[in-house]
Motif scaffolding. Structure first.
Motif, PDB file in Angstrom:
ATOM      1  N   ILE A  34      -4.050   4.094  -3.121  1.00 46.03           N
ATOM      2  CA  ILE A  34      -3.823   2.656  -2.937  1.00 46.03           C
ATOM      3  C   ILE A  34      -4.799   1.844  -3.778  1.00 46.03           C
ATOM      4  CG2 ILE A  34      -4.023   0.778  -1.254  1.00 46.03           C
ATOM      5  CD1 ILE A  34      -2.857   2.742   0.819  1.00 46.03           C
ATOM      6  N   VAL A  35      -6.053   2.254  -3.795  1.00 48.58           N
ATOM      7  CA  VAL A  35      -7.044   1.569  -4.623  1.00 48.58           C
ATOM      8  C   VAL A  35      -6.674   1.685  -6.102  1.00 48.58           C
ATOM      9  CG1 VAL A  35      -9.471   1.594  -5.368  1.00 48.58           C
ATOM     10  CG2 VAL A  35      -8.896   1.851  -2.938  1.00 48.58           C
ATOM     11  N   GLU A  36      -6.174   2.867  -6.505  1.00 47.59           N
ATOM     12  CA  GLU A  36      -5.813   3.085  -7.908  1.00 47.59           C
ATOM     13  C   GLU A  36      -4.683   2.167  -8.357  1.00 47.59           C
ATOM     14  OE1 GLU A  36      -3.642   6.721  -9.929  1.00 47.59           O
ATOM     15  OE2 GLU A  36      -5.772   7.151  -9.785  1.00 47.59           O
ATOM     16  N   ILE A  37      -3.745   1.832  -7.470  1.00 43.24           N
ATOM     17  CA  ILE A  37      -2.625   0.981  -7.860  1.00 43.24           C
ATOM     18  C   ILE A  37      -2.900  -0.498  -7.568  1.00 43.24           C
ATOM     19  CG2 ILE A  37      -0.951   2.833  -7.572  1.00 43.24           C
ATOM     20  CD1 ILE A  37      -0.084   1.576  -4.934  1.00 43.24           C
ATOM     21  N   GLY A  38      -4.176  -0.820  -7.268  1.00 46.51           N
ATOM     22  CA  GLY A  38      -4.568  -2.220  -7.136  1.00 46.51           C
ATOM     23  C   GLY A  38      -4.799  -2.714  -5.732  1.00 46.51           C
ATOM     24  N   GLY A  39      -4.827  -1.817  -4.746  1.00 46.70           N
ATOM     25  CA  GLY A  39      -5.040  -2.228  -3.364  1.00 46.70           C
ATOM     26  C   GLY A  39      -6.499  -2.196  -2.966  1.00 46.70           C
ATOM     27  N   ALA A  44      -5.121  -0.265   2.718  1.00 48.07           N
ATOM     28  CA  ALA A  44      -5.100   1.121   3.208  1.00 48.07           C
ATOM     29  C   ALA A  44      -4.818   1.156   4.699  1.00 48.07           C
ATOM     30  CB  ALA A  44      -6.434   1.801   2.896  1.00 48.07           C
ATOM     31  N   GLY A  45      -5.498   0.265   5.455  1.00 50.56           N
ATOM     32  CA  GLY A  45      -5.242   0.192   6.889  1.00 50.56           C
ATOM     33  C   GLY A  45      -3.823  -0.231   7.193  1.00 50.56           C
ATOM     34  N   LEU A  46      -3.286  -1.184   6.402  1.00 49.79           N
ATOM     35  CA  LEU A  46      -1.921  -1.653   6.601  1.00 49.79           C
ATOM     36  C   LEU A  46      -0.911  -0.549   6.304  1.00 49.79           C
ATOM     37  CD1 LEU A  46      -0.019  -3.999   7.236  1.00 49.79           C
ATOM     38  CD2 LEU A  46      -0.132  -4.643   4.818  1.00 49.79           C
ATOM     39  N   ALA A  47      -1.160   0.232   5.270  1.00 47.25           N
ATOM     40  CA  ALA A  47      -0.246   1.314   4.911  1.00 47.25           C
ATOM     41  C   ALA A  47      -0.206   2.385   5.993  1.00 47.25           C
ATOM     42  CB  ALA A  47      -0.658   1.930   3.571  1.00 47.25           C
ATOM     43  N   TYR A  89       7.260   8.955  -3.366  1.00 49.31           N
ATOM     44  CA  TYR A  89       5.939   8.359  -3.606  1.00 49.31           C
ATOM     45  C   TYR A  89       5.585   8.309  -5.095  1.00 49.31           C
ATOM     46  CZ  TYR A  89       4.381   8.046   1.267  1.00 49.31           C
ATOM     47  OH  TYR A  89       4.244   7.695   2.590  1.00 49.31           O
ATOM     48  N   GLN A  90       6.055   9.274  -5.853  1.00 51.75           N
ATOM     49  CA  GLN A  90       5.670   9.339  -7.262  1.00 51.75           C
ATOM     50  C   GLN A  90       6.216   8.169  -8.078  1.00 51.75           C
ATOM     51  OE1 GLN A  90       7.574  12.623  -9.454  1.00 51.75           O
ATOM     52  NE2 GLN A  90       8.940  12.885  -7.691  1.00 51.75           N
ATOM     53  N   PHE A  91       7.173   7.419  -7.504  1.00 56.09           N
ATOM     54  CA  PHE A  91       7.751   6.294  -8.229  1.00 56.09           C
ATOM     55  C   PHE A  91       7.163   4.943  -7.807  1.00 56.09           C
ATOM     56  CE2 PHE A  91      11.118   9.579  -7.860  1.00 56.09           C
ATOM     57  CZ  PHE A  91      11.166   9.941  -9.200  1.00 56.09           C
ATOM     58  N   VAL A  92       6.224   4.971  -6.850  1.00 47.78           N
ATOM     59  CA  VAL A  92       5.633   3.731  -6.353  1.00 47.78           C
ATOM     60  C   VAL A  92       4.604   3.208  -7.352  1.00 47.78           C
ATOM     61  CG1 VAL A  92       4.117   2.755  -4.583  1.00 47.78           C
ATOM     62  CG2 VAL A  92       6.018   4.239  -3.925  1.00 47.78           C
ATOM     63  N   GLY A  93       4.682   1.890  -7.656  1.00 49.15           N
ATOM     64  CA  GLY A  93       3.728   1.302  -8.593  1.00 49.15           C
ATOM     65  C   GLY A  93       3.025   0.073  -8.065  1.00 49.15           C
ATOM     66  N   GLY A  94       3.302  -0.332  -6.813  1.00 45.68           N
ATOM     67  CA  GLY A  94       2.679  -1.519  -6.248  1.00 45.68           C
ATOM     68  C   GLY A  94       2.579  -1.439  -4.738  1.00 45.68           C
ATOM     69  N   ILE A  95       1.812  -2.347  -4.141  1.00 45.98           N
ATOM     70  CA  ILE A  95       1.534  -2.308  -2.706  1.00 45.98           C
ATOM     71  C   ILE A  95       2.789  -2.580  -1.874  1.00 45.98           C
ATOM     72  CG2 ILE A  95       0.184  -3.336  -0.840  1.00 45.98           C
ATOM     73  CD1 ILE A  95      -1.404  -1.614  -2.792  1.00 45.98           C
ATOM     74  N   VAL A  96       3.603  -3.551  -2.278  1.00 44.16           N
ATOM     75  CA  VAL A  96       4.803  -3.892  -1.510  1.00 44.16           C
ATOM     76  C   VAL A  96       5.761  -2.701  -1.444  1.00 44.16           C
ATOM     77  CG1 VAL A  96       6.839  -5.371  -1.403  1.00 44.16           C
ATOM     78  CG2 VAL A  96       4.623  -6.342  -2.048  1.00 44.16           C
ATOM     79  N   ALA A  97       5.989  -2.060  -2.582  1.00 46.40           N
ATOM     80  CA  ALA A  97       6.870  -0.884  -2.612  1.00 46.40           C
ATOM     81  C   ALA A  97       6.297   0.241  -1.758  1.00 46.40           C
ATOM     82  CB  ALA A  97       7.063  -0.416  -4.054  1.00 46.40           C
ATOM     83  N   LEU A  98       4.985   0.388  -1.789  1.00 45.01           N
ATOM     84  CA  LEU A  98       4.335   1.432  -0.997  1.00 45.01           C
ATOM     85  C   LEU A  98       4.537   1.191   0.497  1.00 45.01           C
ATOM     86  CD1 LEU A  98       2.430   3.915  -0.840  1.00 45.01           C
ATOM     87  CD2 LEU A  98       0.543   2.292  -0.690  1.00 45.01           C
TER      88      LEU A  98
END
Length: 386
Positions: A34-39, A44-47, A89-98
């Motif tokens: 999550i941190v790597e993709i800008g979170g 992390a807690g929200l996910a 998961y391998q196609f996720v590039g942002g927090i909203v999609a995650l």
């Protein structure tokens, strides 16, 4: 003594191991991903919370449907959706999609684990339920140890995308095992009635909820806390799992023979001590000691509470009992992760672990004053009816 180690029990336990290994691969790695993709820590807690709370919302419906229509269709559908979620998961590039994917993944988790645990309950002899759940819990125990280590190793030496593919493969292996397992089931007669939870389980659910808040804090913030002091978080989970291996079968047998209180009360006290140690001793030695104590406490409490929940309902309501128990557990994990995630910017890790210890202390009070009374009434009722 009735036979415990049947083919179905063994295959279900192995399938549970594959499923939970894939699940626990994400625990030390997803916050870093999550941190790597800008979170950040709050993301992390929200996910983590979105995943668990989705499972909470759907489990009651799943439990009622499982009791009405059987375990197999939900077992297969849940594991298949789990594998597809891991692949995505391998196609996720942002927090909203995650977050959206975590919701879908949470649905698969609620369906697959409820069906798995109910199927296991069906094939475990009643008089060996604590022992059986303890041994099947070993699958989750081993997964807690090897899953994080596998996840960290693949993420560090290859990529997160490869790790997600490995998780998908483990889900497919679990799916293949479910296809060859014979799960006994007798359909209920009459009109379908979906029950959100059994009233008799209220005190057990509250105890479980408060107890598992600490687990939400541990699984979400141990990776970040360990990274901040240069400690490998996988070591924590490995030590924790190794301790569980020792404590779980023994605690299950003690619960079957002497009752649940003789196991749960000292086990919850040990869990409180582990969180206090983690909060006060902010160094690698403190983390290691805490992992040992938390393994003993959590490993002994979880199967005993689950067995207590099943004991408090009629034999044809085990699906609802397992759904209620896991709903309370997931709600505690999810809410704990979200609340502590929101507190993270304003406090430190030590304070968050002490807050977790206070929640477990509240669980101890509920068990002593409410759950023990419910179990005593149920035992007296069973003796009277027999």
């Amino acid at each position: 003594m009735e036979r415990l180690w049947t083919k179905s029990f063994i295959l279900l336990t192995i399938g549970l191991f594959f499923l939970f290994t894939a699940f626990y691969m994400l625990f030390p790695t997803l916050p870093l991903f999550i941190v790597e993709i800008g979170g950040n820590e709050s993301h992390a807690g929200l996910a983590m919370g979105a995943f668990m709370l989705t499972a909470v919302l759907f489990r009651p419906f799943i439990g009622g449907l499982i009791d009405q229509y059987g375990r197999r269709v939900f077992l297969i559908a849940g594991v298949l959706l789990f594998a597809l979620s891991m692949f995505s998961y391998q196609f996720v590039g942002g927090i909203v999609a995650l977050i959206l994917l975590r919701v879908l993944h949470g649905l698969s988790w609620g369906m697959s684990t409820t069906a798995f645990l109910t199927s296991l309950t069906d094939i475990i002899p009643v008089k060996r339920r604590g022992e059986g759940l303890g041994w099947s819990g070993m699958a989750m125990t081993l997964a807690m140890g090897v899953g994080p280590m596998i996840g960290i190793s693949i993420a560090q030496n290859s990529s997160y995308q490869v790790m997600f593919l490995v998780g998908c493969a483990l889900g497919i292996l679990a799916l293949l095992l479910t296809l060859v397992i014979n799960i006994p089931f007798t359909a209920q007669k009459g009109t379908l009635r979906i029950v959100f939870f059994e009233k008799s389980l209220t005190s057990v659910m509250l105890t479980t909820f408060l107890f598992f808040i600490s687990y939400g804090g541990i699984t979400t913030f141990i990776p970040l806390y360990s990274a901040s002091i240069g400690f490998n978080s996988g070591t924590f989970f490995l030590i924790y799992a190794a301790t569980l291996i020792i404590s779980r079968p023994l605690s299950g047998r003690l619960a079957d023979k002497y009752g649940y209180a003789i196991v749960v009360i000292p086990a919850i006290c040990t869990t409180i001590l582990s969180l206090i140690v983690l909060g006060l001793f902010t160094n690698p030695l403190g983390i290691i000691l805490s992992a040992v104590l938390y393994g003993i406490g959590f490993g002994s409490t979880q199967p005993a509470l689950q067995a207590a929940a099943i004991r408090l309902v009629a034999p044809n309501r085990t699906g609802v009992a397992n759904a209620s128990f896991t709903t309370a557990a997931d709600f505690g994990i999810g809410l704990g992760a979200i609340i502590l995630g929101l507190l993270a910017p304003y406090t430190d890790y030590s304070t968050m672990f002490i807050i977790s210890a206070m929640s477990v202390g509240a669980a101890l009070c509920v068990f002593i004053f409410l759950v023990r009374k419910s179990l005593a009434i149920q035992t007296q009722s069973s003796m009277t009816s027999s």
